[in-house]
Design a protein around this motif. Sequence first.
Motif, PDB file in Angstrom:
ATOM      1  N   VAL A   1       0.873  -1.172   0.000  1.00 25.41           N
ATOM      2  CA  VAL A   1       0.000   0.000   0.000  1.00 25.41           C
ATOM      3  C   VAL A   1       0.912   1.224   0.000  1.00 25.41           C
ATOM      4  N   VAL A   2       0.853   2.008  -1.061  1.00 26.22           N
ATOM      5  CA  VAL A   2       1.731   3.167  -1.214  1.00 26.22           C
ATOM      6  C   VAL A   2       0.927   4.432  -0.963  1.00 26.22           C
ATOM      7  N   VAL A   3       1.374   5.216   0.016  1.00 22.47           N
ATOM      8  CA  VAL A   3       0.707   6.467   0.374  1.00 22.47           C
ATOM      9  C   VAL A   3       1.667   7.613   0.071  1.00 22.47           C
ATOM     10  N   ALA A   4       1.190   8.611  -0.669  1.00 19.22           N
ATOM     11  CA  ALA A   4       2.052   9.723  -1.081  1.00 19.22           C
ATOM     12  C   ALA A   4       1.384  11.053  -0.786  1.00 19.22           C
TER      13      ALA A   4
ATOM     14  N   SER B   1       4.846  14.499  -7.918  1.00 20.16           N
ATOM     15  CA  SER B   1       5.170  13.085  -8.141  1.00 20.16           C
ATOM     16  C   SER B   1       5.841  12.535  -6.887  1.00 20.16           C
ATOM     17  N   PRO B   2       5.456  11.338  -6.413  1.00 14.45           N
ATOM     18  CA  PRO B   2       4.684  10.290  -7.078  1.00 14.45           C
ATOM     19  C   PRO B   2       3.177  10.361  -6.875  1.00 14.45           C
ATOM     20  N   GLY B   3       2.659  11.466  -6.312  1.00 13.70           N
ATOM     21  CA  GLY B   3       1.227  11.556  -6.075  1.00 13.70           C
ATOM     22  C   GLY B   3       0.387  11.537  -7.333  1.00 13.70           C
ATOM     23  N   ILE B   4       0.995  11.758  -8.504  1.00 16.10           N
ATOM     24  CA  ILE B   4       0.261  11.715  -9.769  1.00 16.10           C
ATOM     25  C   ILE B   4      -0.075  10.296 -10.202  1.00 16.10           C
ATOM     26  N   GLU B   5       0.539   9.308  -9.585  1.00 14.18           N
ATOM     27  CA  GLU B   5       0.353   7.912  -9.980  1.00 14.18           C
ATOM     28  C   GLU B   5      -1.029   7.417  -9.548  1.00 14.18           C
TER      29      GLU B   5
ATOM     30  N   SER C   1      -2.271   4.489  -8.985  1.00 16.15           N
ATOM     31  CA  SER C   1      -2.357   3.346  -8.072  1.00 16.15           C
ATOM     32  C   SER C   1      -1.972   3.674  -6.638  1.00 16.15           C
ATOM     33  N   VAL C   2      -1.439   4.859  -6.376  1.00 16.42           N
ATOM     34  CA  VAL C   2      -1.071   5.214  -5.008  1.00 16.42           C
ATOM     35  C   VAL C   2      -2.203   6.016  -4.368  1.00 16.42           C
ATOM     36  N   ILE C   3      -2.232   6.011  -3.043  1.00 16.69           N
ATOM     37  CA  ILE C   3      -3.202   6.814  -2.302  1.00 16.69           C
ATOM     38  C   ILE C   3      -2.575   8.181  -2.068  1.00 16.69           C
ATOM     39  N   THR C   4      -3.071   9.165  -2.779  1.00 18.20           N
ATOM     40  CA  THR C   4      -2.533  10.521  -2.681  1.00 18.20           C
ATOM     41  C   THR C   4      -3.347  11.304  -1.661  1.00 18.20           C
ATOM     42  N   VAL C   5      -2.662  11.865  -0.678  1.00 20.86           N
ATOM     43  CA  VAL C   5      -3.347  12.492   0.450  1.00 20.86           C
ATOM     44  C   VAL C   5      -3.072  13.998   0.482  1.00 20.86           C
ATOM     45  N   GLY C   6      -4.141  14.761   0.549  1.00 14.48           N
ATOM     46  CA  GLY C   6      -4.044  16.203   0.715  1.00 14.48           C
ATOM     47  C   GLY C   6      -4.307  16.583   2.159  1.00 14.48           C
TER      48      GLY C   6
END
Length: 334
Positions: free
Chosen positions: A219-222, A242-246, A248-253
Amino acid sequence: DSRYGSFREEGAANSPHRTCGQMGAALDLAWALDRGRPDVVIAVLDSGIDWDHRSLKDANGVTRVVRAVDFVALSKGFAEGGWVRKVDLSGLATALMTASAGYRPTGAPAALARPTSTLPDPYGHGTVVASIAAGSGGYRTPDPGGVAPAAELYDVRVLDANGTGQTSDVLAGLDWVIQRNRSHNIRVVNLSLAANATDSFLVDPLARAARSATAAGLVVVAAAGNAGKDAAGNEVYGAIGSPGIEPSVITVGAENPKASDPRLDDVMTGFSSRGPTRSSVVMSSGNRWVDNLIKPDLVAPGNRLIGAVANQRNAPAPTGNLLATTYPDLMQAV
């Protein structure tokens, strides 16, 4: 060149370390389900973790940072000055890691090396991140415990003492985690860092590495990034890093709960990056493909959080912590 560009830290260390009722209520609900387990490991790719901090120890006073590897120091040890394309440095890297004075073998079956560095996080960001993820704060009030206070941590240092780093070190750190995720029970990778994202996730090197980590079962969190406003204070859209643009990753604001439990008054923090993603690539047809993905995937309280303060061992706080010494308000009493 795989060493292009640089990274910066993103996230929790931008604001004073306080908390709010909503965060506490959410943690109570999460802890009722699971407080994490020692056999579930979180790999934190950041500026280091203060392994000797009380928040990151178990009930017996033993650090839960069970492994530390420093890719910043490692790449500086190469005669070439860093990682080089098409040059196999794996043998030298292994020798340097084995001989590192900052770590000592434990003799454990997994051949882990527990950290012993007296200056484990000279920037101070990684320790805050680690404590929010897995800190144990029952020794004080209010309890600043993290989401999974029983989990173990891997300290994968990829950012230097100024909070910046090389793309190649982050790629090496991710590869190191992927190779060990099953044998060492690494389940989660946290990347509270971001680089400017101009290339599509289809070709961006860090997005591709994060995608490989997800494919390996992690589980990748960015972090979404801290580019929510320009120099004039205007809101900016399309600045997810990047890598939040991916995908498949969980991008957190980051959001501001306004120190209240109800969510009706919550707003995005001004500094947090907003979507959609605007990275792109020119296709073989000659047409430009723009990713245009809706990001971040979710938001969480991102200011006035309580976090552990990294410190040089056996020295008065906050010695050996650039963030805390530069911004003393981070150390204000709760």
